[in-house]
Scaffold this motif. Structure first.
Motif, PDB file in Angstrom:
ATOM      1  N   GLY A  59      -1.469   0.671   7.139  1.00  0.00           N
ATOM      2  CA  GLY A  59      -1.411   2.109   7.879  1.00  0.00           C
ATOM      3  C   GLY A  59      -1.911   3.104   7.076  1.00  0.00           C
ATOM      4  N   GLY A  60      -1.899   4.224   7.755  1.00  0.00           N
ATOM      5  CA  GLY A  60      -2.341   5.504   7.165  1.00  0.00           C
ATOM      6  C   GLY A  60      -1.402   6.112   5.996  1.00  0.00           C
ATOM      7  N   ARG A  61      -0.205   5.852   6.132  1.00  0.00           N
ATOM      8  CA  ARG A  61       0.773   6.325   5.036  1.00  0.00           C
ATOM      9  C   ARG A  61       0.684   5.275   3.856  1.00  0.00           C
ATOM     10  NH1 ARG A  61       6.951   7.215   7.178  1.00  0.00           N
ATOM     11  NH2 ARG A  61       5.756   8.063   8.658  1.00  0.00           N
ATOM     12  N   GLU A  62       0.604   4.138   4.164  1.00  0.00           N
ATOM     13  CA  GLU A  62       0.601   3.349   2.971  1.00  0.00           C
ATOM     14  C   GLU A  62      -0.768   3.573   2.306  1.00  0.00           C
ATOM     15  OE1 GLU A  62       1.182  -1.530   2.350  1.00  0.00           O
ATOM     16  OE2 GLU A  62       1.061  -0.720   4.211  1.00  0.00           O
ATOM     17  N   ALA A  63      -1.654   3.737   3.173  1.00  0.00           N
ATOM     18  CA  ALA A  63      -3.069   4.093   2.307  1.00  0.00           C
ATOM     19  C   ALA A  63      -3.134   5.394   1.640  1.00  0.00           C
ATOM     20  CB  ALA A  63      -4.265   4.029   3.573  1.00  0.00           C
ATOM     21  N   LEU A  64      -2.643   6.288   2.184  1.00  0.00           N
ATOM     22  CA  LEU A  64      -2.564   7.604   1.478  1.00  0.00           C
ATOM     23  C   LEU A  64      -1.613   7.596   0.254  1.00  0.00           C
ATOM     24  CD1 LEU A  64      -3.334  10.381   1.700  1.00  0.00           C
ATOM     25  CD2 LEU A  64      -1.521  11.320   3.007  1.00  0.00           C
ATOM     26  N   ALA A  65      -0.639   6.858   0.053  1.00  0.00           N
ATOM     27  CA  ALA A  65       0.162   6.585  -0.993  1.00  0.00           C
ATOM     28  C   ALA A  65      -0.520   5.888  -2.098  1.00  0.00           C
ATOM     29  CB  ALA A  65       1.307   5.809  -0.748  1.00  0.00           C
ATOM     30  N   ALA A  66      -1.337   4.912  -1.772  1.00  0.00           N
ATOM     31  CA  ALA A  66      -2.230   4.249  -2.626  1.00  0.00           C
ATOM     32  C   ALA A  66      -3.249   5.063  -3.209  1.00  0.00           C
ATOM     33  CB  ALA A  66      -3.063   3.140  -1.974  1.00  0.00           C
ATOM     34  N   VAL A  67      -4.042   5.966  -2.283  1.00  0.00           N
ATOM     35  CA  VAL A  67      -4.921   6.783  -2.655  1.00  0.00           C
ATOM     36  C   VAL A  67      -4.528   7.890  -3.709  1.00  0.00           C
ATOM     37  CG1 VAL A  67      -6.526   8.816  -1.954  1.00  0.00           C
ATOM     38  CG2 VAL A  67      -6.544   6.727  -0.605  1.00  0.00           C
ATOM     39  N   GLN A  68      -3.271   8.263  -3.386  1.00  0.00           N
ATOM     40  CA  GLN A  68      -2.632   9.493  -4.206  1.00  0.00           C
ATOM     41  C   GLN A  68      -1.948   8.859  -5.453  1.00  0.00           C
ATOM     42  OE1 GLN A  68      -0.095  11.032  -1.358  1.00  0.00           O
ATOM     43  NE2 GLN A  68      -1.562  12.746  -0.881  1.00  0.00           N
ATOM     44  N   ALA A  69      -2.079   7.587  -5.792  1.00  0.00           N
ATOM     45  CA  ALA A  69      -1.346   7.085  -7.190  1.00  0.00           C
ATOM     46  C   ALA A  69      -2.055   7.583  -8.159  1.00  0.00           C
ATOM     47  CB  ALA A  69      -1.778   5.391  -7.021  1.00  0.00           C
ATOM     48  N   PRO A  70      -1.487   7.767  -9.291  1.00  0.00           N
ATOM     49  CA  PRO A  70      -1.794   8.344 -10.627  1.00  0.00           C
ATOM     50  C   PRO A  70      -2.757   7.397 -10.940  1.00  0.00           C
ATOM     51  CG  PRO A  70       0.556   8.221 -10.713  1.00  0.00           C
ATOM     52  CD  PRO A  70       0.014   7.450  -9.577  1.00  0.00           C
ATOM     53  N   GLY A  71      -4.215   8.221 -11.502  1.00  0.00           N
ATOM     54  CA  GLY A  71      -5.179   7.608 -12.279  1.00  0.00           C
ATOM     55  C   GLY A  71      -6.306   7.487 -11.145  1.00  0.00           C
ATOM     56  N   VAL A  72      -6.213   7.280  -9.975  1.00  0.00           N
ATOM     57  CA  VAL A  72      -7.227   6.966  -9.075  1.00  0.00           C
ATOM     58  C   VAL A  72      -8.033   8.319  -8.731  1.00  0.00           C
ATOM     59  CG1 VAL A  72      -7.693   6.429  -6.405  1.00  0.00           C
ATOM     60  CG2 VAL A  72      -5.561   5.522  -7.527  1.00  0.00           C
ATOM     61  N   ARG A  73      -9.461   8.160  -8.953  1.00  0.00           N
ATOM     62  CA  ARG A  73     -10.084   9.307  -9.021  1.00  0.00           C
ATOM     63  C   ARG A  73     -11.277   9.227  -7.782  1.00  0.00           C
ATOM     64  NH1 ARG A  73     -13.090  10.215 -13.943  1.00  0.00           N
ATOM     65  NH2 ARG A  73     -13.578  12.336 -12.934  1.00  0.00           N
ATOM     66  N   ALA A  74     -11.508   7.960  -7.362  1.00  0.00           N
ATOM     67  CA  ALA A  74     -12.407   7.799  -6.330  1.00  0.00           C
ATOM     68  C   ALA A  74     -11.770   6.674  -5.367  1.00  0.00           C
ATOM     69  CB  ALA A  74     -13.710   7.582  -6.647  1.00  0.00           C
ATOM     70  N   VAL A  75     -12.417   6.550  -4.312  1.00  0.00           N
ATOM     71  CA  VAL A  75     -11.970   5.587  -3.360  1.00  0.00           C
ATOM     72  C   VAL A  75     -13.068   4.975  -2.505  1.00  0.00           C
ATOM     73  CG1 VAL A  75     -10.384   5.054  -1.061  1.00  0.00           C
ATOM     74  CG2 VAL A  75      -9.698   6.865  -3.222  1.00  0.00           C
ATOM     75  N   LEU A  76     -13.085   3.576  -2.478  1.00  0.00           N
ATOM     76  CA  LEU A  76     -13.929   2.957  -1.826  1.00  0.00           C
ATOM     77  C   LEU A  76     -13.344   2.362  -0.405  1.00  0.00           C
ATOM     78  CD1 LEU A  76     -17.094   0.680  -2.273  1.00  0.00           C
ATOM     79  CD2 LEU A  76     -15.433   0.376  -0.513  1.00  0.00           C
ATOM     80  N   ALA A  77     -13.315   2.889   0.890  1.00  0.00           N
ATOM     81  CA  ALA A  77     -12.568   2.717   1.777  1.00  0.00           C
ATOM     82  C   ALA A  77     -13.205   1.836   2.979  1.00  0.00           C
ATOM     83  CB  ALA A  77     -11.745   3.993   2.535  1.00  0.00           C
ATOM     84  N   VAL A  78     -12.584   0.810   3.299  1.00  0.00           N
ATOM     85  CA  VAL A  78     -13.370   0.032   4.493  1.00  0.00           C
ATOM     86  C   VAL A  78     -12.338   0.102   5.695  1.00  0.00           C
ATOM     87  CG1 VAL A  78     -13.718  -2.501   5.397  1.00  0.00           C
ATOM     88  CG2 VAL A  78     -14.254  -1.681   3.204  1.00  0.00           C
ATOM     89  N   ALA A  79     -12.954   0.467   6.834  1.00  0.00           N
ATOM     90  CA  ALA A  79     -12.050   0.708   8.088  1.00  0.00           C
ATOM     91  C   ALA A  79     -13.082   1.054   9.080  1.00  0.00           C
ATOM     92  CB  ALA A  79     -11.074   1.809   7.787  1.00  0.00           C
ATOM     93  N   CYS A  80     -12.304   0.964  10.390  1.00  0.00           N
ATOM     94  CA  CYS A  80     -12.966   1.441  11.517  1.00  0.00           C
ATOM     95  C   CYS A  80     -13.646   2.871  11.202  1.00  0.00           C
ATOM     96  CB  CYS A  80     -12.396   1.330  12.875  1.00  0.00           C
ATOM     97  SG  CYS A  80     -10.632   2.225  13.002  1.00  0.00           S
ATOM     98  N   VAL A  81     -14.696   3.426  12.058  1.00  0.00           N
ATOM     99  CA  VAL A  81     -14.868   4.659  11.893  1.00  0.00           C
ATOM    100  C   VAL A  81     -13.925   5.889  11.993  1.00  0.00           C
ATOM    101  CG1 VAL A  81     -16.696   6.488  12.527  1.00  0.00           C
ATOM    102  CG2 VAL A  81     -17.416   4.140  12.363  1.00  0.00           C
ATOM    103  N   PRO A  82     -13.176   5.898  13.315  1.00  0.00           N
ATOM    104  CA  PRO A  82     -12.030   6.994  13.214  1.00  0.00           C
ATOM    105  C   PRO A  82     -11.072   6.847  12.143  1.00  0.00           C
ATOM    106  CG  PRO A  82     -12.425   5.718  15.495  1.00  0.00           C
ATOM    107  CD  PRO A  82     -13.144   4.976  14.294  1.00  0.00           C
ATOM    108  N   GLU A  83     -10.729   5.876  11.620  1.00  0.00           N
ATOM    109  CA  GLU A  83      -9.574   5.775  10.435  1.00  0.00           C
ATOM    110  C   GLU A  83     -10.558   6.149   9.043  1.00  0.00           C
ATOM    111  OE1 GLU A  83      -7.924   2.099   9.838  1.00  0.00           O
ATOM    112  OE2 GLU A  83      -6.640   2.181  11.868  1.00  0.00           O
ATOM    113  N   LEU A  84     -11.830   6.080   8.973  1.00  0.00           N
ATOM    114  CA  LEU A  84     -12.515   6.466   7.782  1.00  0.00           C
ATOM    115  C   LEU A  84     -12.602   8.205   7.840  1.00  0.00           C
ATOM    116  CD1 LEU A  84     -15.274   3.978   7.619  1.00  0.00           C
ATOM    117  CD2 LEU A  84     -13.544   4.351   5.995  1.00  0.00           C
TER     118      LEU A  84
END
Ligand code: SF4
Length: 135
Positions: A59-84
């Motif tokens: 879900g979005g909360r879990e995804a956001l926590a992963a994105v905000q993890a220290p050291g992450v500078r870029a993200v490649l996300a796979v999802a449906c268009v609204p979630e992207l």
């Protein structure tokens, strides 16, 4: 923007996992037995080759926590268009490369993704061709 492999997070939706698979890949992608029924085996093979971080989010909360993890500078996300769209906004100012998934069984079930597009996106953001020796 170019980043090192360990600074790139590949973020995947839970619906990419086959619905009959009981492996706890959300907890740890290493739980995948790489049977090949769903795309996770192939994406793990890309991870082995390039060395990026990888997360299956429920879900979005879990995804956001992963994105905000220290050291992450870029993200490649796979999802449906609204979630992207939502994810790109939530991740700001971190850049998000977005690859929409395919829904041959309808929304949120046994989704698929074009692996060539995923690999091309990964290569477009890594500093060098970081394929590991022998991978
Ligand atoms: S590749 Fe097989 S073991 Fe891995 S998540 Fe998909 S169905 Fe489960």
């Amino acid at each position: 923007m170019r980043v090192r492999p360990d600074e790139l997070l590949v973020l995947l939706p839970r619906c990419l996992q086959n619905e009959d698979c009981g492996r706890a890949v959300q907890k740890d992608v290493e739980e995948c037995a790489r049977c090949g029924v769903c795309p996770l085996r192939s994406i793990l093979a890309l991870r082995d080759r390039y060395g990026f971080r990888m997360k299956v989010a429920g879900g979005g909360r879990e995804a956001l926590a992963a994105v905000q993890a220290p050291g992450v500078r870029a993200v490649l996300a796979v999802a449906c268009v609204p979630e992207l769209y939502a994810g790109i906004l939530a991740a700001l100012p971190k850049p998000v490369l977005a690859v929409p998934h395919e829904q041959p069984c309808g929304p949120c079930r046994n989704t698929r993704v074009d692996l060539a597009r995923v690999e091309a996106a990964i290569r477009s953001v890594l500093e060098h061709d970081n394929r590991r020796e022998g991978a």
